[in-house]
Structures are given as structure tokens and as C-alpha cells.
Write an enzyme that holds these catalytic residues in place. Structure first.
Site, mmCIF file in Angstrom:
data_model
loop_
_atom_site.group_PDB
_atom_site.id
_atom_site.type_symbol
_atom_site.label_atom_id
_atom_site.label_comp_id
_atom_site.label_asym_id
_atom_site.label_seq_id
_atom_site.Cartn_x
_atom_site.Cartn_y
_atom_site.Cartn_z
ATOM 1 N N THR A 217 21.939 -6.513 -24.028
ATOM 2 C CA THR A 217 21.763 -7.635 -23.106
ATOM 3 C C THR A 217 22.951 -8.592 -23.101
ATOM 4 O OG1 THR A 217 20.502 -8.742 -24.866
ATOM 5 C CG2 THR A 217 19.256 -7.591 -23.165
ATOM 6 N N GLU A 436 4.439 17.667 -7.660
ATOM 7 C CA GLU A 436 5.110 16.392 -7.383
ATOM 8 C C GLU A 436 4.545 15.748 -6.131
ATOM 9 O OE1 GLU A 436 6.837 15.173 -9.636
ATOM 10 O OE2 GLU A 436 6.973 17.009 -10.819
#
Length: 657
Positions: A217, A436
Site C-alpha cells: 500500500t 461458465e
């Protein structure tokens, strides 16, 4: 850095001192040897026979007998020895202190002089030269070692690096997505530059700031930006640099570090990964670690002990604040804990702009769209995405980085690289397409799911077929409706296989779907308190290992009856989701068939393609951007392995099923 910043030892001055030492070390013996050789040229050694012959010929003018053995003499006239005219000579007598030899010299009227054996200055210098050289080299090496050139002589010395003026500067302009952290750190910098502004109202300089946040970060990047902005001496080192196998070395290094800091005050000391040395004392099996605990004790004393370290600010970074010792976290040591969390949409957009600042971008690149498609990514992930896009554009021989390069790089980073080497049968390919498509239909038709982003039967990384969603905006929490919709979507693939091919043809491709759905259902019941039967009670796991003193013990948190209720409720939640998936796919069987057929034709469907199929329309012919490579046909395998959904709580992230 500022002009008054102390310079790091080294550079031209150190090089010139080393060069001078080695020149002296080599030139002195050469000069002495040449001097000795020049002296030896004035006196040539001759055989005793030549000496006797010249004495009988009355050609010796004077001699000096040294210690009764050596004879240094001078011929009256030069003689030729080995093609060289010799005037001075020396030889050794066969018999020392011989009276007959003295009588012979007197008979020839040779001037005789006697001397005792005493070393000459030259011989003394030549004899002492090796010892002088050894001593000089030893002193030189010892000074180098003490300066940090050898670890064997610098155990107790700090390994902190002092950033000098020639270090590339990183400023707050190079940091995006951490506005609150920059405000906190900028105040510390202003305090260093103008302390009177704060002290006139009774304020004091903060002693420490702890940067806390997940990996990637930008905690270390923020510290580098502080170094670039402060204009003050900045020492940096890692927490692991303190700990050695010898007890007391780490504490000595802490003392040396703060001594350097006080000598350069006001200054900043940065310790990265401070959890390596600041862990909770007395924790762990078998007692504590003596070296680490002594180092931590010394760090606590230096930060806020009997003696004050005014003008020394300690900045530390860690992604494990839960393991740090409470004495280290209290005010007076770390006065501020600055949270550096994953960036939001605006922060991700700013980070992407920083990383593409010096890269050639095509006109079709939309940074805002790219930031919206990367929820949950930290700064390091976004930097990697931009770098992958640049590498991909270079492999495609592009003169600029296009949007298609960023999209493909995003898929590569989030889902893995395409596996083009897999060759599957058409029947397995068709089964994968319906699997899918089942995920996609449940994502579209079940209220609470995030918008469907992409469906593909092209294998990437460990995923052999994917349908994943992206949230419209950043999210820090998930509703009950969204969790239940996520469960329905997870079971959409298995239910589609069962509806289209029958229970006998169902594959193992839904293994990770079932695993992640079961994990969500158990947390739904036992941690998040969303079950009506159990209620808002934190049940947790049935057993938990607890550390008591110096041994591990297991204790049961719930009764057998409660544990059975939890299991029954988890099974109910899963069965409800499975039945909802069956109803959804049965109702929208036509949409399931259209999406599966489009997947078999194109292998990858975008959000726009799904919207067209949802309206019942036919997909237009594919028009790839001129910058993209031709699509390579590759048969997708039967979804044997699928990526596990990321954690629901902990930041919005892509959700491949």
C-alpha cells in the site's frame, strides 16, 4: 536534500586516501631497494684469490677490516672484473682475526682500519621494512573495519544508511492514494522545519509515527517521500538488521543508531518491518527470544527513557501491528499510528496517473475506466499492472500503450497468464461453456450480484474457465442479499451441468466453487450472525488452540448441540442457494443456451456482449482494435480447477467463480 545534510562517508576523499596508502606501501620498498643496489654498485665483491693477487701486486691502497672477517678495500688503480672496472671491493677472509693477514698488509704498507660489526642504517631499514608494512596494512584495515567495511569488527555498529544529496528524490507528488497519511506526515515535516510554530503554544515534537497497512500500500514509499521532503538527515534501516545470533548486539546497534541521530538532530530515523524486532515480549513456545527482547528493551528506552532524544523522530512501518508489544505502541513512543490502507477509486486513479506519467499512452486509454476495473488493488499491484501493460505493448511492437494492452495486462495480473498449450475435446469444451454460462446467468438474473464483467473459457493461470463480476463502486461491507446472491452464482456452474447434461455427466469442475461457497455459508452463520436459526451470536470454530503459559491446549468454544445446529444451518443455507440456482437456470434456459453458444464461438464475452445476448439479439461481428494481436484460438478444458473467490469482507475485489 538540503545543502547542510551530512554526506555519507566515502566518495573521492576516501578513494584518494586509499590510493595514497597503497602508493606509499609500494614506493617505499622500491626506493629502498634501489638505494641499496646503488650502494652495492660502489663496492663489488671479489674472490679471495683476486684479493691475494692484487695484494701481492701492491695494488691495494687501504682496507677496513670489520669484525676480523670482512675486508672492505680500495684498489690503487682500477682493475677489470667481468668486463667492469672496479675501484672499491669487499671480500671475506678465509680465517677470521688472522695475524698472518695483518702482517701481509703491513708488509705492503696498506692503510689498515678496524671496525666492530654494527648494522648500518640501510640494513636496519631493510630489516624493519616488512614489519612496518605489515603494521601499516593492519592499521589501515582495522580503521576500514571500524568504519563498517567488515562485519567482524562492526557488530555493535548501526547498519542505518544515511540518505545523501545524490540519492534520487521521491516527494509527495510521487505518492497518490494516501492523502490522510500524507497530511499526518507533512505536519511532522513542518515541525522539523519550523518547530517554533508549534512549540510557542506548548506543543512538543512527536517522537514516533507508525505506518500500518497491508503489504503493497506504499508505506515504504511514504517514508522515502518524507526523506525527500524533509531536507533533514534521514537514516533508514530494516528491523531485521538489529537481530544477530549474539545476545546484546542488537541493543548495541540501537544505541549507536540513536547516537548518530542525536549527533545529526533534528533528524528522522526510519525502521522498516519493525515487527521483526518489536514483537510482543514473552510470547511464543519455549519462552521469549533473549536477543530480540533485549533489542526491544533498548529501543523502548531510547525512544522514551530516562534520557530524552529531542529532535530525533522515529518512523516505522509494519503490516502486523497485532504482534507488536504494547509498550512500543503507547503514546510517548509512537504518538501516531497512521493507517495506509488500500486506495479507493480516486486513489487508484491517482496512482495510475503517477505510474503512466512518463509512458507513451494511446488516445484510447481511459485511466478512470481502468481504475474502476481494479477494485481492491494496492499501489504495488497497480504499478505491476502498468509495467505488464508496457511489456505487453513492447512484445506486440506497439509504438504506444493502448487500452487493449491495459485490459490484457489486468487480466494477466488478476487471473494469470493464458494457458494456450491445453488442447481439449469439443465435448469437454461444450461442457465448460455451459458451466461458465451458468455462472453468468445467475450473476445477471439474481438480484444482489455485482455487474458481470467478463466470461471466458480461455484458461488463465490455475483457472480453466472464468465468470467474474466487478462492483460498480468501492465497498467496505456486504449485505445479506449480496452474500446470498454470491452463493447462488457459485452454484450456477454445477447446476448448469446437471440441467444440460444430466447428473451422470456432472464433472469435478465445481470443486473450488463448492469450497468457497461452503466457506461463505459457514461465516454467514457463525461469524456474521445472519442466520435466523442461530441469531447474532459469534459461534466461531468448534475447537480452538489456546496458548497457556508454556504449552498448547485445546478448548471447545461451543457445546455439541450448538455445533450441530451450526452445521445444520450451514447445510440449509447451501441447499437454499442450490435450489435458487436451479430455479433461475430453468427459468432462463434460453439465455443459458445463447451465452454458451457465444462462448463456444468467441471464447470470451465482455460486459457489452452479455448485454446484447440478454436482449435476445445476435452479437455483431467481432472487430478487434487495430492495436491488438489476432485472437489465437485455444480450446478451453473442462473447468477442472477454478480460482477461489476472494474474501467477501476485506475490500471489494474481482469475484471469478
Amino acid at each position: 536534500m538540503a545543502a547542510n545534510t551530512p554526506q555519507k562517508p566515502g566518495g573521492f576523499g576516501r578513494f584518494s586516501r586509499n590510493l595514497s596508502f597503497w602508493l606509499i606501501a609500494f614506493l617505499v620498498p622500491v626506493v629502498l631497494i634501489q638505494f641499496a643496489m646503488r650502494n652495492n654498485e660502489q663496492s663489488v665483491e671479489v674472490d679471495v684469490s683476486i684479493y691475494d693477487a692484487q695484494l701481492e701486486a701492491d695494488n691495494i691502497a687501504r682496507v677496513t677490516i670489520i669484525a676480523g672477517k670482512r675486508v672492505n678495500g680500495e684498489f690503487k688503480s682500477r682493475i677489470l672484473i667481468k668486463g667492469r672496472e672496479v675501484k672499491n671491493f669487499w671480500t671475506l677472509l678465509a680465517i677470521a682475526d688472522s695475524p698472518e693477514e695483518i702482517k701481509r698488509l703491513r708488509d705492503k704498507q696498506v692503510a689498515i682500519r678496524a671496525e666492530e660489526a654494527s648494522p648500518s642504517v640501510l640494513s636496519v631499514l631493510v630489516g624493519l621494512l616488512p614489519w612496518v608494512l605489515i603494521l601499516g596494512i593492519w592499521i589501515f584495515l582495522f580503521r576500514q573495519m571500524q568504519a563498517g567495511g567488515n562485519k567482524a569488527f562492526s557488530f555493535g555498529k548501526s547498519k542505518a544508511k544515511l540518505l545523501s544529496g545524490d540519492t534520487p528524490k521521491v516527494t509527495f507528488a510521487d505518492v497518490a492514494g494516501a492523502d490522510e497519511a500524507k497530511v499526518e506526515l507533512r505536519e511532522i515535516i513542518e515541525f522539523l522545519k519550523d518547530p517554533q510554530k508549534f512549540t510557542k503554544l506548548g506543543g512538543r515534537l512527536p517522537k514516533g509515527a507508525l505506518l500500518v497497512g497491508p503489504p503493497g500500500t506504499g508505506k515504504t514509499l511514504l517514508a522515502r517521500a518524507v526523506a525527500g521532503e524533509a531536507g533533514r538527515p534521514f537514516f533508514s534501516m530494516s528491523g531485521s538488521d538489529f537481530v544477530e545470533m549474539f545476545v546484546g548486539v542488537g541493543a548495541s546497534r540501537v544505541r549507536d543508531l540513536f547516537e548518530q541521530g542525536k549527533a545529526n538532530a533534528p533528524c528522522i530515523i526510519f525502521i522498516d518491518e519493525i515487527d521483526a524486532v518489536g514483537r510482543h515480549r514473552g510470547a511464543g513456545l519455549g519462552g521469549g527470544h533473549d536477543e530480540r527482547e533485549q533489542t526491544l528493551n533498548q529501543l523502548l528506552v531510547e525512544m522514551d527513557g530516562f534520557e530524552s532524544n529531542d529532535g530525533v523522530i522515529l518512523i516505522a512501518a509494519t503490516n502486523r501491528p497485532d504482534v507488536l508489544d504494547p509498550a512500543l505502541l503507547r503514546p510517548g513512543r509512537f504518538d501516531r499510528q497512521i493507517v495506509v490502507d488500500a486506495p479507493d477509486l480516486r486513489g487508484r486513479e491517482g496512482i495510475l496517473k503517477v505510474h503512466v506519467r512518463n509512458k507513451p499512452l494511446a488516445e484510447d486509454v481511459d485511466i478512470h475506466r481502468l481504475a474502476r476495473g481494479t477494485p481492491g488493488m494496492a499501489g504495488a499491484d497497480l504499478a505491476n499492472l502498468v509495467n505488464e501493460a508496457a511489456l505487453l505493448a513492447a512484445r506486440r511492437n506497439h509504438d504506444k500503450i493502448y487500452q487493449v494492452d491495459f485490459e490484457d495486462a489486468k487480466d494477466r495480473v488478476m487471473l494469470g497468464a493464458e494457458r494456450k498449450s491445453l488442447v481439449m475435446k469439443e465435448e469437454e469444451r461444450r461442457l465448460t461453456a455451459f458451466h461458465e454460462a451458468g455462472h453468468a446467468v445467475c450473476a445477471i438474473r439474481v438480484k444482489g450480484n455485482d455487474p458481470l464483467h467478463k466470461v471466458t473459457i480461455v484458461p488463465r493461470g490455475r483457472a480453466l474457465g472464468l465468470a467474474f463480476t466487478l462492483p460498480e463502486d468501492d465497498r467496505v461491507s456486504v449485505t445479506r442479499e449480496q452474500l446470498e446472491a454470491r452463493l447462488v452464482m457459485a452454484y450456477g456452474g454445477r447446476v448448469a451441468e446437471e440441467i444440460v447434461f444430466g447428473r451422470e455427466r456432472v464433472t469435478t469442475g465445481a470443486a473450488s466453487d463448492i469450497q468457497q461457497a461452503t466457506g461463505i455459508a459457514r461465516r454467514y452463520v457463525s461469524q456474521w450472525g445472519l442466520s435466523d436459526a442461530i441469531g447474532p451470536i459469534l459461534v466461531g470454530d468448534n475447537e480452538q488452540e489456546v496458548f497457556l503459559g508454556r504449552e498448547l491446549t485445546s478448548r471447545r468454544q461451543v457445546s455439541e448441540r450448538t455445533a450441530q445446529q451450526v452445521d445444520d444451518e450451514v447445510a440449509r443455507v447451501i441447499n437454499t442457494a442450490y435450489n435458487r440456482a436451479t430455479d433461475t437456470l430453468t427459468t432462463h434456459r434460453d439465455l443459458l443456451d445463447r451465452i454458451a453458444a457465444a462462448l463456444l464461438e468467441r471464447e470470451t464475452l465482455s460486459r457489452e456482449d452479455i448485454a446484447v445476448l440478454e436482449k435476445g439479439e445476435t452479437l455483431p461481428p467481432r472487430q478487434d482494435p487495430p492495436s491488438a494481436l489476432p485472437a489465437e484460438k485455444s480450446a478451453a478444458p473442462s473447468a477442472e480447477t477454478r480460482r477461489v473467490l476472494p474474501p467477501i469482507i476485506g475490500g471489494p475485489e474481482p469475484s471469478p467463480a
